[in-house]
Write an enzyme that holds these catalytic residues in place. Sequence first.
Site, short mmCIF file in Angstrom:
data_model
loop_
_atom_site.label_atom_id
_atom_site.label_comp_id
_atom_site.label_asym_id
_atom_site.label_seq_id
_atom_site.Cartn_x
_atom_site.Cartn_y
_atom_site.Cartn_z
N LYS A 81 0.81 -1.22 0.00
CA LYS A 81 0.00 0.00 0.00
C LYS A 81 0.84 1.27 0.00
O LYS A 81 0.32 2.37 -0.16
CB LYS A 81 -0.96 -0.02 1.19
CG LYS A 81 -2.00 -1.14 1.05
CD LYS A 81 -2.97 -1.18 2.21
CE LYS A 81 -4.07 -2.21 2.01
NZ LYS A 81 -3.62 -3.59 2.25
C1 LIG Z 1 -4.46 -4.66 1.74
C2 LIG Z 1 -3.74 -5.94 1.61
C3 LIG Z 1 -4.16 -6.94 0.71
C4 LIG Z 1 -5.44 -6.82 -0.10
O1 LIG Z 1 -5.36 -5.88 -1.14
P1 LIG Z 1 -6.69 -5.37 -1.87
O2 LIG Z 1 -6.20 -4.40 -2.89
O3 LIG Z 1 -7.52 -4.73 -0.81
O4 LIG Z 1 -7.36 -6.56 -2.47
C5 LIG Z 1 -3.41 -8.09 0.58
N1 LIG Z 1 -2.28 -8.27 1.31
C6 LIG Z 1 -1.85 -7.34 2.20
C7 LIG Z 1 -0.63 -7.63 2.99
C8 LIG Z 1 -2.55 -6.15 2.38
O5 LIG Z 1 -2.13 -5.26 3.27
#
Ligand SMILES: *Cc1c(COP(=O)(O)O)cnc(C)c1O
Length: 429
Positions: free
Chosen positions: A107
């Site tokens: 993210k």
């Molecule tokens: C947020 C997250 C996801 C999921 O991603 P999305 O885009 O919401 O499907 C998967 N793995 C980790 C470690 C995350 O922090």
Amino acid sequence: MNYYSLNRTAPKVSFREAVINGLAPDKGLYFPETIRPLPSAFFEEIEVTPADAIALEAIKQFVGDDIPEDDLRHIVRETLSFDFPTVQIDDPVFSLELYHGPTMAFKDVGARFMARCLAHFNKGETMHNTVLVATSGDTGGAVASGFLDVDGVDVVILYPSGKVSDIQEKQLTTLGQNITALEVDGNFDDCQAMVKKAFLDDLLKNKNLTSANSINIARWLPQMFYFFFAYKALKKFSRPLVVSCPSGNFGNICAGVMAKKLGLPITHFVAATNANDTVPRFLENWRYEPDATVATLSNAMDVSDPSNFVRIREMYQDDKSAFLRDFSSYSFTDAQTRKAMQEVFSRTGYLLEPHGAVGYLGLTKELEKHPEAIGVLLETAHPVKFLDSVTEILGVTPAIPPQIEAVLHKEKCSVKIKTYDDLKAFLLR
Ligand SMILES: *Cc1c(COP(=O)(O)O)cnc(C)c1O
């Protein structure tokens, strides 16, 4: 570039307004009005094109005139200040490691891009934004780090006291400057309910509250870059490409489908989920029926009503046969996830954390149908972010990387709150 609301009753807005609003006034998600495929010359030269130039090409039509190209180039360059290696695990299986950023969570890219867009819009204005987020762990750290020291933006993060890992708590509570961590006496749902209430509160209108989850187009769209980077790394094999995303809110995989709309040659997508299987069930019976959310080992994906799925449906125009041609979704249990982590580690020495292991399971399942293809899973977090489960399941403790080590020695600073009125008083202070 204009954006319309997927609920179709709010007015169209530009990129800038869509970023500032987050959600449209009719509560719909914003979606770009046109999608123009990139020229074939771009794909012919992609393996010799630097990552930031690829990213700029991919994103610029979505920004349009709202940010001049030179400024956008600068934003993209700052966003991508770390590596995205594609590592081979096995013969047709690769891992795109998205965890080399400042908080070691994928993210980071979306948060850094969105922060810099907001800072650009605020330049020379007296307007001030407050980004308000609830976190169960990983989102908060990435948002805090991405927005640190960005002019004109305050960040307020709500997290459930005692329910995030030590590393995650340190990442949220030690930055200071424009970042405040509110430690809520409650669980994640309480935090989220307070944030939702604040967005609807008329007395907070002049605080310019903005969300920073993947509903926001400036956090969602830059995730397209990953799919271009995977293709760049794997093009030399001249084999069809299957991509698997461990999916929670489906923002990442939705960005992949958008990258394909731009012409990126991806043969098949897999949205791999844990026990929260609303989408796998939907693809079987074409009924969208979210159950109550279940807690799992891959807890960043504990989502039963993924917000971005409506954007994917929009791209496939809800055409079942088009959908099933290049999109699958499979659900896996915690027992399967543990087994995959152990099996991959003992056979290849590669450390998958629980989210990446779910991606691995989805990928290997789909590859059985594509014997000529190679596959890549998106590894969304560093194993150290899920230290307790990795240590327990694999019996090894991954080394703590420097960006995590640095934060562990800092002093925690949080403001304790209990009720919505506490939050409101804090925002109005
Ligand atoms: C947020 C997250 C996801 C999921 O991603 P999305 O885009 O919401 O499907 C998967 N793995 C980790 C470690 C995350 O922090």
